[in-house]
Design a protein around this motif. Sequence first.
Motif, PDB file in Angstrom:
ATOM      1  N   ALA A   1       0.860  -1.181   0.000  1.00 31.54           N
ATOM      2  CA  ALA A   1       0.000   0.000   0.000  1.00 31.54           C
ATOM      3  C   ALA A   1       0.892   1.226   0.000  1.00 31.54           C
ATOM      4  CB  ALA A   1      -0.922   0.009   1.222  1.00 31.54           C
ATOM      5  N   THR A   2       0.541   2.233  -0.797  1.00 29.32           N
ATOM      6  CA  THR A   2       1.267   3.502  -0.799  1.00 29.32           C
ATOM      7  C   THR A   2       0.668   4.378   0.290  1.00 29.32           C
ATOM      8  OG1 THR A   2       1.648   3.299  -3.178  1.00 29.32           O
ATOM      9  CG2 THR A   2       1.974   5.475  -2.190  1.00 29.32           C
ATOM     10  N   VAL A   3       1.486   4.783   1.272  1.00 30.53           N
ATOM     11  CA  VAL A   3       0.960   5.417   2.476  1.00 30.53           C
ATOM     12  C   VAL A   3       1.851   6.570   2.925  1.00 30.53           C
ATOM     13  CG1 VAL A   3      -0.141   3.285   3.296  1.00 30.53           C
ATOM     14  CG2 VAL A   3       2.207   3.806   3.974  1.00 30.53           C
ATOM     15  N   ALA A   4       1.263   7.428   3.757  1.00 31.47           N
ATOM     16  CA  ALA A   4       1.994   8.497   4.441  1.00 31.47           C
ATOM     17  C   ALA A   4       1.175   8.912   5.650  1.00 31.47           C
ATOM     18  CB  ALA A   4       2.246   9.686   3.519  1.00 31.47           C
ATOM     19  N   THR A   5       1.788   9.614   6.583  1.00 35.29           N
ATOM     20  CA  THR A   5       1.061  10.080   7.766  1.00 35.29           C
ATOM     21  C   THR A   5       0.244  11.323   7.434  1.00 35.29           C
ATOM     22  OG1 THR A   5       2.865  11.510   8.496  1.00 35.29           O
ATOM     23  CG2 THR A   5       2.885   9.222   9.286  1.00 35.29           C
ATOM     24  N   PRO A   6      -0.844  11.575   8.174  1.00 36.23           N
ATOM     25  CA  PRO A   6      -1.609  12.817   7.969  1.00 36.23           C
ATOM     26  C   PRO A   6      -0.748  14.065   8.152  1.00 36.23           C
ATOM     27  CG  PRO A   6      -2.831  11.268   9.346  1.00 36.23           C
ATOM     28  CD  PRO A   6      -1.466  10.693   9.183  1.00 36.23           C
ATOM     29  N   GLN A   7       0.172  14.027   9.111  1.00 36.54           N
ATOM     30  CA  GLN A   7       1.025  15.182   9.364  1.00 36.54           C
ATOM     31  C   GLN A   7       1.931  15.470   8.170  1.00 36.54           C
ATOM     32  OE1 GLN A   7       0.733  12.522  11.375  1.00 36.54           O
ATOM     33  NE2 GLN A   7      -0.464  13.377  13.094  1.00 36.54           N
ATOM     34  N   TYR A   8       2.476  14.411   7.576  1.00 35.64           N
ATOM     35  CA  TYR A   8       3.323  14.600   6.398  1.00 35.64           C
ATOM     36  C   TYR A   8       2.503  15.194   5.253  1.00 35.64           C
ATOM     37  CZ  TYR A   8       6.038  13.627   2.236  1.00 35.64           C
ATOM     38  OH  TYR A   8       6.697  13.769   1.044  1.00 35.64           O
ATOM     39  N   LEU A   9       1.292  14.680   5.050  1.00 37.96           N
ATOM     40  CA  LEU A   9       0.462  15.149   3.939  1.00 37.96           C
ATOM     41  C   LEU A   9      -0.009  16.583   4.144  1.00 37.96           C
ATOM     42  CD1 LEU A   9      -1.606  11.884   3.359  1.00 37.96           C
ATOM     43  CD2 LEU A   9       0.309  12.751   1.982  1.00 37.96           C
ATOM     44  N   GLU A  10      -0.221  16.987   5.398  1.00 34.01           N
ATOM     45  CA  GLU A  10      -0.568  18.381   5.668  1.00 34.01           C
ATOM     46  C   GLU A  10       0.552  19.324   5.233  1.00 34.01           C
ATOM     47  OE1 GLU A  10      -1.544  18.865   9.741  1.00 34.01           O
ATOM     48  OE2 GLU A  10      -3.350  17.592   9.638  1.00 34.01           O
ATOM     49  N   ARG A  11       1.774  18.861   5.370  1.00 36.81           N
ATOM     50  CA  ARG A  11       2.931  19.698   5.035  1.00 36.81           C
ATOM     51  C   ARG A  11       3.237  19.688   3.545  1.00 36.81           C
ATOM     52  NH1 ARG A  11       9.074  19.045   7.537  1.00 36.81           N
ATOM     53  NH2 ARG A  11      10.001  20.820   6.381  1.00 36.81           N
ATOM     54  N   PHE A  12       3.131  18.514   2.908  1.00 37.24           N
ATOM     55  CA  PHE A  12       3.580  18.394   1.521  1.00 37.24           C
ATOM     56  C   PHE A  12       2.439  18.235   0.517  1.00 37.24           C
ATOM     57  CE2 PHE A  12       7.253  17.146   4.034  1.00 37.24           C
ATOM     58  CZ  PHE A  12       8.286  17.816   3.397  1.00 37.24           C
ATOM     59  N   GLY A  13       1.212  18.066   0.989  1.00 42.71           N
ATOM     60  CA  GLY A  13       0.080  17.918   0.084  1.00 42.71           C
ATOM     61  C   GLY A  13      -0.201  16.479  -0.290  1.00 42.71           C
ATOM     62  N   ILE A  14      -1.403  16.234  -0.799  1.00 43.03           N
ATOM     63  CA  ILE A  14      -1.829  14.891  -1.176  1.00 43.03           C
ATOM     64  C   ILE A  14      -1.581  14.697  -2.667  1.00 43.03           C
ATOM     65  CG2 ILE A  14      -3.766  13.292  -1.354  1.00 43.03           C
ATOM     66  CD1 ILE A  14      -5.033  14.709   1.037  1.00 43.03           C
TER      67      ILE A  14
ATOM     68  N   VAL B   1       6.666   9.374   1.954  1.00 48.37           N
ATOM     69  CA  VAL B   1       5.708   8.419   1.395  1.00 48.37           C
ATOM     70  C   VAL B   1       6.410   7.072   1.277  1.00 48.37           C
ATOM     71  CG1 VAL B   1       4.270   7.870  -0.619  1.00 48.37           C
ATOM     72  CG2 VAL B   1       4.536  10.252   0.125  1.00 48.37           C
ATOM     73  N   ALA B   2       5.673   6.010   1.486  1.00 46.12           N
ATOM     74  CA  ALA B   2       6.272   4.670   1.393  1.00 46.12           C
ATOM     75  C   ALA B   2       5.329   3.717   0.686  1.00 46.12           C
ATOM     76  CB  ALA B   2       6.601   4.131   2.780  1.00 46.12           C
ATOM     77  N   GLN B   3       5.913   2.822  -0.075  1.00 45.87           N
ATOM     78  CA  GLN B   3       5.157   1.657  -0.542  1.00 45.87           C
ATOM     79  C   GLN B   3       5.429   0.555   0.477  1.00 45.87           C
ATOM     80  OE1 GLN B   3       6.178   1.099  -4.816  1.00 45.87           O
ATOM     81  NE2 GLN B   3       4.107   1.839  -5.190  1.00 45.87           N
ATOM     82  N   ALA B   4       4.547   0.479   1.456  1.00 40.65           N
ATOM     83  CA  ALA B   4       4.763  -0.374   2.629  1.00 40.65           C
ATOM     84  C   ALA B   4       4.095  -1.729   2.439  1.00 40.65           C
ATOM     85  CB  ALA B   4       4.197   0.310   3.867  1.00 40.65           C
ATOM     86  N   VAL B   5       4.664  -2.726   3.105  1.00 42.15           N
ATOM     87  CA  VAL B   5       4.025  -4.044   3.151  1.00 42.15           C
ATOM     88  C   VAL B   5       2.631  -3.875   3.758  1.00 42.15           C
ATOM     89  CG1 VAL B   5       4.161  -6.343   4.169  1.00 42.15           C
ATOM     90  CG2 VAL B   5       6.239  -5.223   3.327  1.00 42.15           C
TER      91      VAL B   5
END
Length: 322
Positions: free
Chosen positions: A164-177, A239-243
Amino acid sequence: MDQIQSMRAFIRVVEAGTFTKAADSLSLPKGTVTKQIQSLESRLRLKLLNRTTRRVTVTTDGAAYYERAARLINDLDDMESSMTNSQAAPQGRLRVDVGSSVARLVIIPALHTFYERFPDIQLHLGVSDRPADLMTENIDCVIRAGELSDQSLVARRIGNVGFATVATPQYLERFGIPRHPSEIEAMHYMVGYFSPRTNRIITQDFLKGSEHIDFIGRNRICVNESNAHIAATLAGLGVAQAVRFLADPHLRNNELIELLPEWERPPLPIYVVYPPNRHLSAKVRAFVDWAAELFSGLPHLQVERPMSDVARADSRASGVLT
Protein backbone atom coordinates in the motif's frame (compact mmCIF):
# COMPACT_ATOMS: atom_id res chain seq x y z
CA MET A 1 36.48 -43.33 21.98
CA ASP A 2 33.43 -43.12 19.70
CA GLN A 3 34.00 -40.45 17.06
CA ILE A 4 30.31 -39.64 16.57
CA GLN A 5 29.81 -39.17 20.31
CA SER A 6 32.87 -36.89 20.44
CA MET A 7 31.44 -34.82 17.60
CA ARG A 8 28.10 -34.56 19.39
CA ALA A 9 29.86 -33.46 22.56
CA PHE A 10 31.85 -30.82 20.66
CA ILE A 11 28.70 -29.45 19.00
CA ARG A 12 26.92 -29.15 22.34
CA VAL A 13 29.89 -27.40 23.99
CA VAL A 14 29.97 -24.84 21.16
CA GLU A 15 26.23 -24.23 21.39
CA ALA A 16 26.04 -24.20 25.19
CA GLY A 17 29.20 -22.13 25.73
CA THR A 18 30.43 -24.17 28.71
CA PHE A 19 31.40 -27.77 29.40
CA THR A 20 29.05 -27.87 32.39
CA LYS A 21 25.96 -26.88 30.41
CA ALA A 22 26.89 -29.21 27.57
CA ALA A 23 27.36 -32.12 29.95
CA ASP A 24 23.99 -31.42 31.59
CA SER A 25 22.19 -31.34 28.23
CA LEU A 26 23.83 -34.64 27.22
CA SER A 27 23.22 -36.24 30.65
CA LEU A 28 26.92 -37.02 30.93
CA PRO A 29 29.55 -36.23 33.56
CA LYS A 30 31.56 -33.12 32.80
CA GLY A 31 34.76 -35.18 32.86
CA THR A 32 33.43 -37.46 30.13
CA VAL A 33 32.65 -34.51 27.85
CA THR A 34 36.10 -33.05 28.51
CA LYS A 35 37.77 -36.35 27.56
CA GLN A 36 35.65 -36.59 24.39
CA ILE A 37 36.75 -33.13 23.26
CA GLN A 38 40.39 -33.89 24.08
CA SER A 39 40.16 -37.11 22.10
CA LEU A 40 38.66 -35.26 19.14
CA GLU A 41 41.38 -32.58 19.19
CA SER A 42 44.07 -35.24 19.48
CA ARG A 43 42.73 -37.16 16.51
CA LEU A 44 42.40 -34.02 14.38
CA ARG A 45 45.68 -32.53 15.66
CA LEU A 46 43.88 -29.22 15.94
CA LYS A 47 42.86 -26.94 18.78
CA LEU A 48 39.09 -26.56 18.46
CA LEU A 49 38.27 -24.65 21.65
CA ASN A 50 39.83 -21.92 23.77
CA ARG A 51 39.08 -22.63 27.43
CA THR A 52 38.86 -20.07 30.24
CA THR A 53 37.57 -20.39 33.78
CA ARG A 54 34.25 -18.81 32.77
CA ARG A 55 33.59 -19.62 29.15
CA VAL A 56 34.61 -21.63 26.13
CA THR A 57 35.19 -19.95 22.77
CA VAL A 58 35.69 -21.53 19.38
CA THR A 59 38.94 -21.26 17.45
CA THR A 60 38.95 -20.54 13.72
CA ASP A 61 39.52 -24.22 13.01
CA GLY A 62 36.85 -25.10 15.55
CA ALA A 63 34.27 -22.86 13.88
CA ALA A 64 34.91 -24.48 10.50
CA TYR A 65 34.73 -27.95 12.03
CA TYR A 66 31.53 -27.08 13.89
CA GLU A 67 29.68 -26.05 10.73
CA ARG A 68 30.50 -29.30 8.95
CA ALA A 69 30.04 -31.50 12.01
CA ALA A 70 26.66 -29.97 12.86
CA ARG A 71 25.46 -30.54 9.30
CA LEU A 72 26.74 -34.13 9.32
CA ILE A 73 25.15 -35.02 12.67
CA ASN A 74 21.90 -33.34 11.64
CA ASP A 75 21.78 -35.38 8.44
CA LEU A 76 22.69 -38.55 10.31
CA ASP A 77 19.88 -38.04 12.81
CA ASP A 78 17.44 -37.36 9.97
CA MET A 79 18.52 -40.51 8.14
CA GLU A 80 18.18 -42.72 11.21
CA SER A 81 14.83 -41.21 12.07
CA SER A 82 13.42 -41.82 8.59
CA MET A 83 14.83 -45.35 8.35
CA THR A 84 13.96 -46.68 11.79
CA ASN A 85 10.38 -45.51 11.95
CA SER A 86 8.87 -43.39 9.19
CA GLN A 87 5.71 -42.96 11.25
CA ALA A 88 7.47 -41.67 14.34
CA ALA A 89 6.89 -38.09 15.41
CA PRO A 90 9.51 -35.69 13.97
CA GLN A 91 12.11 -34.66 16.51
CA GLY A 92 15.40 -32.85 16.88
CA ARG A 93 16.72 -29.38 16.27
CA LEU A 94 15.32 -27.41 13.33
CA ARG A 95 16.99 -24.18 12.18
CA VAL A 96 14.59 -21.85 10.37
CA ASP A 97 15.36 -18.35 9.08
CA VAL A 98 12.47 -15.89 8.74
CA GLY A 99 12.09 -12.23 7.77
CA SER A 100 11.53 -9.93 10.72
CA SER A 101 7.96 -8.79 10.09
CA VAL A 102 6.74 -12.27 9.14
CA ALA A 103 8.34 -13.65 12.30
CA ARG A 104 6.79 -10.99 14.53
CA LEU A 105 3.28 -10.92 13.09
CA VAL A 106 2.75 -14.37 11.54
CA ILE A 107 5.10 -17.14 12.67
CA ILE A 108 5.73 -16.47 16.37
CA PRO A 109 2.07 -15.79 17.34
CA ALA A 110 1.09 -19.16 15.80
CA LEU A 111 3.97 -21.30 17.09
CA HIS A 112 1.86 -22.79 19.88
CA THR A 113 -0.08 -24.70 17.19
CA PHE A 114 3.20 -26.04 15.77
CA TYR A 115 4.30 -27.34 19.18
CA GLU A 116 0.91 -28.91 19.81
CA ARG A 117 1.58 -31.12 16.79
CA PHE A 118 5.35 -31.51 17.05
CA PRO A 119 6.40 -31.21 20.70
CA ASP A 120 9.75 -32.95 20.12
CA ILE A 121 11.10 -30.44 17.59
CA GLN A 122 13.46 -27.82 19.02
CA LEU A 123 13.10 -24.74 16.82
CA HIS A 124 16.02 -22.33 16.35
CA LEU A 125 14.45 -19.28 14.70
CA GLY A 126 16.78 -16.84 12.98
CA VAL A 127 15.01 -13.49 12.53
CA SER A 128 16.45 -11.01 10.05
CA ASP A 129 15.80 -9.49 6.64
CA ARG A 130 19.34 -10.28 5.55
CA PRO A 131 19.82 -12.98 2.91
CA ALA A 132 20.81 -16.33 4.39
CA ASP A 133 23.07 -19.00 2.91
CA LEU A 134 21.29 -22.22 3.77
CA MET A 135 24.20 -24.52 3.11
CA THR A 136 27.09 -22.68 4.75
CA GLU A 137 24.99 -21.56 7.75
CA ASN A 138 23.46 -25.02 8.30
CA ILE A 139 19.91 -23.64 7.95
CA ASP A 140 17.16 -26.17 7.31
CA CYS A 141 14.70 -23.81 5.63
CA VAL A 142 13.83 -20.14 5.21
CA ILE A 143 10.67 -18.13 4.58
CA ARG A 144 11.23 -15.16 2.29
CA ALA A 145 9.32 -12.85 -0.02
CA GLY A 146 10.74 -12.13 -3.47
CA GLU A 147 11.84 -14.12 -6.47
CA LEU A 148 14.45 -16.81 -5.92
CA SER A 149 18.05 -16.15 -6.92
CA ASP A 150 19.32 -19.72 -6.34
CA GLN A 151 17.47 -22.14 -8.58
CA SER A 152 19.20 -25.15 -6.97
CA LEU A 153 17.02 -24.81 -3.86
CA VAL A 154 13.64 -26.45 -3.37
CA ALA A 155 10.87 -23.86 -2.99
CA ARG A 156 7.18 -24.04 -2.15
CA ARG A 157 5.08 -20.96 -2.71
CA ILE A 158 2.82 -20.33 0.29
CA GLY A 159 1.49 -16.80 -0.20
CA ASN A 160 1.96 -13.31 -1.55
CA VAL A 161 2.88 -9.96 0.00
CA GLY A 162 0.77 -6.98 -1.05
CA PHE A 163 1.70 -3.32 -0.75
CA ALA A 164 0.00 0.00 0.00
CA THR A 165 1.27 3.50 -0.80
CA VAL A 166 0.96 5.42 2.48
CA ALA A 167 1.99 8.50 4.44
CA THR A 168 1.06 10.08 7.77
CA PRO A 169 -1.61 12.82 7.97
CA GLN A 170 1.03 15.18 9.36
CA TYR A 171 3.32 14.60 6.40
CA LEU A 172 0.46 15.15 3.94
CA GLU A 173 -0.57 18.38 5.67
CA ARG A 174 2.93 19.70 5.03
CA PHE A 175 3.58 18.39 1.52
CA GLY A 176 0.08 17.92 0.08
CA ILE A 177 -1.83 14.89 -1.18
CA PRO A 178 -0.47 13.52 -4.48
CA ARG A 179 -3.01 12.77 -7.21
CA HIS A 180 -0.63 10.87 -9.52
CA PRO A 181 2.60 8.89 -9.10
CA SER A 182 4.46 11.58 -11.05
CA GLU A 183 3.60 14.08 -8.30
CA ILE A 184 5.20 11.78 -5.71
CA GLU A 185 8.36 11.58 -7.79
CA ALA A 186 8.52 15.34 -8.35
CA MET A 187 7.29 16.81 -5.08
CA HIS A 188 7.59 14.26 -2.28
CA TYR A 189 10.17 12.38 -0.23
CA MET A 190 10.15 8.59 -0.20
CA VAL A 191 10.97 6.29 2.69
CA GLY A 192 13.31 4.07 0.71
CA TYR A 193 14.17 0.41 1.08
CA PHE A 194 17.52 -0.99 -0.01
CA SER A 195 18.10 -4.66 -0.59
CA PRO A 196 20.04 -6.46 2.17
CA ARG A 197 21.41 -8.68 -0.60
CA THR A 198 22.56 -6.15 -3.20
CA ASN A 199 22.42 -2.82 -1.29
CA ARG A 200 20.48 -1.38 -4.23
CA ILE A 201 17.53 0.92 -3.54
CA ILE A 202 14.29 -0.77 -4.56
CA THR A 203 12.28 1.17 -7.15
CA GLN A 204 8.78 2.45 -6.45
CA ASP A 205 6.36 0.67 -8.82
CA PHE A 206 2.89 1.87 -9.78
CA LEU A 207 0.65 -0.22 -12.02
CA LYS A 208 -2.83 0.72 -13.33
CA GLY A 209 -4.14 -1.39 -16.19
CA SER A 210 -1.54 -1.26 -18.94
CA GLU A 211 0.13 1.87 -17.51
CA HIS A 212 3.28 1.36 -15.49
CA ILE A 213 5.41 3.99 -13.72
CA ASP A 214 8.56 3.35 -11.73
CA PHE A 215 11.20 5.55 -10.11
CA ILE A 216 13.58 5.73 -7.15
CA GLY A 217 12.36 9.10 -5.91
CA ARG A 218 13.94 11.46 -3.41
CA ASN A 219 14.99 9.61 -0.27
CA ARG A 220 15.84 11.28 3.01
CA ILE A 221 16.12 7.84 4.59
CA CYS A 222 16.54 4.31 3.27
CA VAL A 223 16.42 1.18 5.43
CA ASN A 224 16.93 -2.52 4.78
CA GLU A 225 14.50 -4.00 7.33
CA SER A 226 10.71 -4.09 7.06
CA ASN A 227 9.84 -3.06 10.63
CA ALA A 228 12.22 -0.10 10.38
CA HIS A 229 10.61 0.82 7.06
CA ILE A 230 7.14 1.13 8.57
CA ALA A 231 8.56 2.90 11.65
CA ALA A 232 10.23 5.54 9.47
CA THR A 233 6.96 6.02 7.61
CA LEU A 234 5.05 6.47 10.89
CA ALA A 235 7.66 9.05 11.90
CA GLY A 236 6.48 11.20 8.98
CA LEU A 237 9.70 10.94 6.98
CA GLY A 238 7.98 10.46 3.64
CA VAL A 239 5.71 8.42 1.40
CA ALA A 240 6.27 4.67 1.39
CA GLN A 241 5.16 1.66 -0.54
CA ALA A 242 4.76 -0.37 2.63
CA VAL A 243 4.02 -4.04 3.15
CA ARG A 244 0.24 -4.04 3.45
CA PHE A 245 -0.10 -6.35 6.42
CA LEU A 246 2.25 -4.03 8.33
CA ALA A 247 0.41 -0.90 7.20
CA ASP A 248 -3.18 -2.12 7.71
CA PRO A 249 -3.36 -1.64 11.53
CA HIS A 250 -2.10 1.92 11.17
CA LEU A 251 -4.53 2.61 8.31
CA ARG A 252 -7.42 1.46 10.48
CA ASN A 253 -6.55 3.85 13.33
CA ASN A 254 -5.75 6.72 10.91
CA GLU A 255 -2.06 6.89 11.74
CA LEU A 256 -1.47 6.37 8.02
CA ILE A 257 -3.45 7.42 4.95
CA GLU A 258 -3.52 5.29 1.81
CA LEU A 259 -2.61 7.16 -1.37
CA LEU A 260 -3.51 6.39 -4.98
CA PRO A 261 -5.35 3.12 -4.23
CA GLU A 262 -6.16 2.75 -7.94
CA TRP A 263 -2.42 2.33 -8.58
CA GLU A 264 -1.03 -1.01 -7.39
CA ARG A 265 2.44 -2.34 -6.75
CA PRO A 266 2.49 -5.98 -7.93
CA PRO A 267 2.58 -8.34 -4.93
CA LEU A 268 5.63 -10.48 -4.19
CA PRO A 269 5.46 -14.26 -3.78
CA ILE A 270 6.33 -15.79 -0.40
CA TYR A 271 8.29 -19.03 -0.47
CA VAL A 272 9.43 -21.56 2.06
CA VAL A 273 12.80 -22.71 0.75
CA TYR A 274 15.08 -25.57 1.73
CA PRO A 275 18.17 -27.33 0.32
CA PRO A 276 17.63 -30.41 -1.85
CA ASN A 277 19.45 -32.63 0.66
CA ARG A 278 16.82 -31.78 3.32
CA HIS A 279 13.95 -32.94 1.09
CA LEU A 280 13.24 -36.15 3.02
CA SER A 281 13.73 -34.73 6.50
CA ALA A 282 10.64 -35.39 8.59
CA LYS A 283 11.09 -32.27 10.70
CA VAL A 284 11.61 -30.01 7.67
CA ARG A 285 8.56 -31.51 5.98
CA ALA A 286 6.57 -30.95 9.18
CA PHE A 287 7.50 -27.26 9.32
CA VAL A 288 6.95 -26.68 5.60
CA ASP A 289 3.48 -28.24 5.73
CA TRP A 290 2.59 -26.31 8.88
CA ALA A 291 3.76 -23.01 7.38
CA ALA A 292 1.81 -23.62 4.17
CA GLU A 293 -1.33 -24.35 6.16
CA LEU A 294 -0.78 -21.29 8.35
CA PHE A 295 -0.39 -18.93 5.38
CA SER A 296 -3.36 -20.44 3.54
CA GLY A 297 -5.57 -19.31 6.43
CA LEU A 298 -4.41 -15.68 6.17
CA PRO A 299 -6.39 -13.97 3.38
CA HIS A 300 -4.20 -10.84 3.48
CA LEU A 301 -1.22 -13.02 2.48
CA GLN A 302 -3.02 -14.81 -0.35
CA VAL A 303 -3.64 -11.80 -2.62
CA GLU A 304 -3.66 -12.60 -6.32
CA ARG A 305 -0.87 -11.19 -8.45
CA PRO A 306 -1.68 -9.06 -11.53
CA MET A 307 -0.87 -11.00 -14.70
CA SER A 308 0.54 -7.99 -16.59
CA ASP A 309 4.11 -6.87 -15.92
CA VAL A 310 4.60 -9.54 -13.24
CA ALA A 311 7.98 -10.66 -14.54
CA ARG A 312 9.19 -7.07 -14.86
CA ALA A 313 8.10 -6.16 -11.33
CA ASP A 314 9.61 -9.34 -9.90
CA SER A 315 13.00 -8.61 -11.38
CA ARG A 316 13.07 -5.18 -9.76
CA ALA A 317 11.73 -6.26 -6.39
CA SER A 318 13.72 -9.44 -5.86
CA GLY A 319 15.62 -7.86 -2.97
CA VAL A 320 12.55 -7.03 -0.90
CA LEU A 321 12.20 -9.22 2.18
CA THR A 322 9.60 -9.42 4.91
